[in-house]
Each structure stands twice: as C-alpha cells, then as structure tokens.
Design an enzyme around this catalytic site. Sequence first.
Site, mmCIF file in Angstrom:
data_model
loop_
_atom_site.group_PDB
_atom_site.id
_atom_site.type_symbol
_atom_site.label_atom_id
_atom_site.label_comp_id
_atom_site.label_asym_id
_atom_site.label_seq_id
_atom_site.Cartn_x
_atom_site.Cartn_y
_atom_site.Cartn_z
ATOM 1 N N TYR A 1 0.826 -1.209 0.000
ATOM 2 C CA TYR A 1 0.000 0.000 0.000
ATOM 3 C C TYR A 1 0.861 1.260 0.000
ATOM 4 O O TYR A 1 0.437 2.319 -0.414
ATOM 5 C CB TYR A 1 -0.958 -0.014 1.189
ATOM 6 C CG TYR A 1 -2.103 0.952 1.056
ATOM 7 C CD1 TYR A 1 -2.953 0.919 -0.058
ATOM 8 C CD2 TYR A 1 -2.369 1.912 2.026
ATOM 9 C CE1 TYR A 1 -4.005 1.799 -0.190
ATOM 10 C CE2 TYR A 1 -3.416 2.798 1.917
ATOM 11 C CZ TYR A 1 -4.238 2.736 0.795
ATOM 12 O OH TYR A 1 -5.285 3.621 0.674
ATOM 13 N N LYS B 1 -3.537 8.376 3.803
ATOM 14 C CA LYS B 1 -4.859 8.075 4.348
ATOM 15 C C LYS B 1 -4.908 8.312 5.853
ATOM 16 O O LYS B 1 -5.964 8.670 6.403
ATOM 17 C CB LYS B 1 -5.241 6.629 4.026
ATOM 18 C CG LYS B 1 -5.569 6.381 2.561
ATOM 19 C CD LYS B 1 -6.838 7.089 2.126
ATOM 20 C CE LYS B 1 -7.270 6.644 0.724
ATOM 21 N NZ LYS B 1 -8.494 7.342 0.268
#
Length: 257
Positions: A158, A165
């Site tokens: 990721y 995020k």
Amino acid sequence: MNTLINLQGKRGLVVGIANRQSIAWACAQALREGGAELGVTWLNDKARPHVEPLAQELGASLCLPLDVEDDAQLAAVFEAIAQQWGQLDFLLHSIAFAPKDDLHGRVVDCSREGFARAMDVSCHSLLRMARLAEPLMVNGGSIITMSYLGAEEVIPQYGMMGPVKAALEAATRYLAVELGARGIRVNAISPGPLSTRAASGIAHFDQLLQDANQRAPLHRPVGIADVGPLCAFLASDAGQAITGGTLYVDGGLHLLN
C-alpha cells in the site's frame, strides 16, 4: 426507493465517479435511491464520456468538470451549487491519487513532489471542499470521505498511501470538531479491498484481495454495493449523532490486524 433511508428533499455533491466500478458510483446509487437530488463531477475530458451517462441515470441536476488541483474548477462547482440549489446537505469525497513510481516504491524512498501531490489530491482537497461547503450547509449537513485500513496498519504494497490516508482520517476528526457547532458531521468510511480502477494501481492487489476474503471473520468478498448504504445512512438524518469516526465496511478484517 430505499424506504429505510430517507433523503427526500436533500441535495448533495458526489465527487469521484469514474465508472460503474467506482465506490462513488455505488454510493451515488444508494443516495439517489434514498430520494436525494445529486450533483456529480467528472475528472477530465477522458473521464467525461464515462461519467455523463451515469449522471443521466441518476437524474443528476448538476454535472460538472472537477480536477481538484484546479482551484478555479473547484470554486466553479460550488458556485454552481450556490446558484442552482442555494444550499448543500451532503458532500461525498471519494478521490485519491499517488504517482505510480512513488506508490510502487518504499515509503522511505518516495519523492517530495510525489508525496506532496498525493497529499494534495487525496487529503487537502477534502479540506478545500469542506471550506467551500460550510457556508452552503445552512441547515447542517454531512461530509463523507473514503479511507482504507492502511491508514492505521501497515498493509504490504500500500506504500505511501498509508501515511496519506492516515492524514485523511486525522483531517476528518479535526473537521468534525471544527464544524460540529454548525451541525455539520464529518466521517470516513473504510472499505475492505475492492476491485476498482484505483485499486488496480496497487502492486499485487489480487493477492491482497484474496487474503482479505480468507481472513475476514465474515469470509465473504466486500463489494462497492456494501459501501453505498452506509454512505446514504451517514448522509441522512438517521446518522445525525455520528461524527468524527472511521466506519469499517470490510467483513471485520480490521479486527485481525
């Protein structure tokens, strides 16, 4: 019409529809089924032919271009809302971006420029939209954004989107506190891995998806249709006491990390 979620008389902006596989599309469908009147945006001329037919299906009152890196376009969208509707009841922010070279490398190696752009498009754009939405939410409102488990746990592959995020979820909490006095609620939804165009940019995503399906307590795939009803609930008066949270739609996967 969805009789469980009443959005009759409410008007909202949906940002992030790219195609029928978009999380934003499933959310827009659920919002419309609840009775809401919608405005939608498309990113650029390449995206427009894919988004306009979907806007027509939704009976969208507004359909406008919006590249959040273009301040003039962003201002024009909210000016159009002010002129046509005079107010705004909810806003869905469902966009994220990171340059591929930075996304596929180690976080420690990501470029300054790439990280800054990912933060600008994926996180700071929420702040800019909230600032423009605030004066239009005259009767209070709901602002909803999309996060992912990588914001609080290290998810292999990721990469730099994890810190981005995490910043988005922190921004959600701060906005909830700052806007709460005006009756504006701000929440993040954190779906499990979903087969969207955006997810295709993550290396080895198929393995990530398979692992999630096997490990999640419900042992079932999570789809975009699972996200839409929660978004509609948060936009409705039924969710009027919920703010500042990150709500998971991942079959319980977040419990195991």
